[in-house]
Design a protein around this motif. Structure first.
Motif: not given
Length: 104
Positions: A1-22
């Motif tokens: 099994m290959i373990r992957k860690g990835i970093k990304m960035k969300i725009f300011k004040d979009f946390y709730d929308e990101y959560m909703k979509r996921h």
């Protein structure tokens, strides 16, 4: 099994929308992730830096890399492009992290 860690960035004040979509992730997107070998997939948020950290396990790097070519992945990228940093092809700007420790 290959373990992957990835970093990304969300725009300011979009946390709730990101959560909703996921929270409402499309079943066909989940099916594609599994079909291309994703297992044990989690995404974490550091709200202070707006950084997202994704952790997943895959079986085959070559198969996983082909997932980005699927129609559903391309559709998802268009769906999230307004809430996070993206590349010209709409893929999230992502930095693959090097594993430096693993406790089994």
């Amino acid at each position: 099994m290959i373990r992957k860690g990835i970093k990304m960035k969300i725009f300011k004040d979009f946390y709730d929308e990101y959560m909703k979509r996921h929270d409402e992730i499309w079943p066909e997107m989940v099916d594609m992730l599994r079909e291309y070998g994703a297992k044990n997939y989690s995404i974490f948020l550091d709200p202070e830096s707006r950084s997202l950290f994704a952790y997943l396990e895959i079986e085959d790097e070559e198969l996983w890399n082909k997932s980005s070519e699927t129609e559903i992945c391309q559709k998802w990228w268009k769906y999230i492009k307004d809430i996070m940093e993206i590349n010209e092809d709409n893929s999230p700007v992502s930095v693959e992290l090097k594993e430096v420790f693993h406790l089994d």
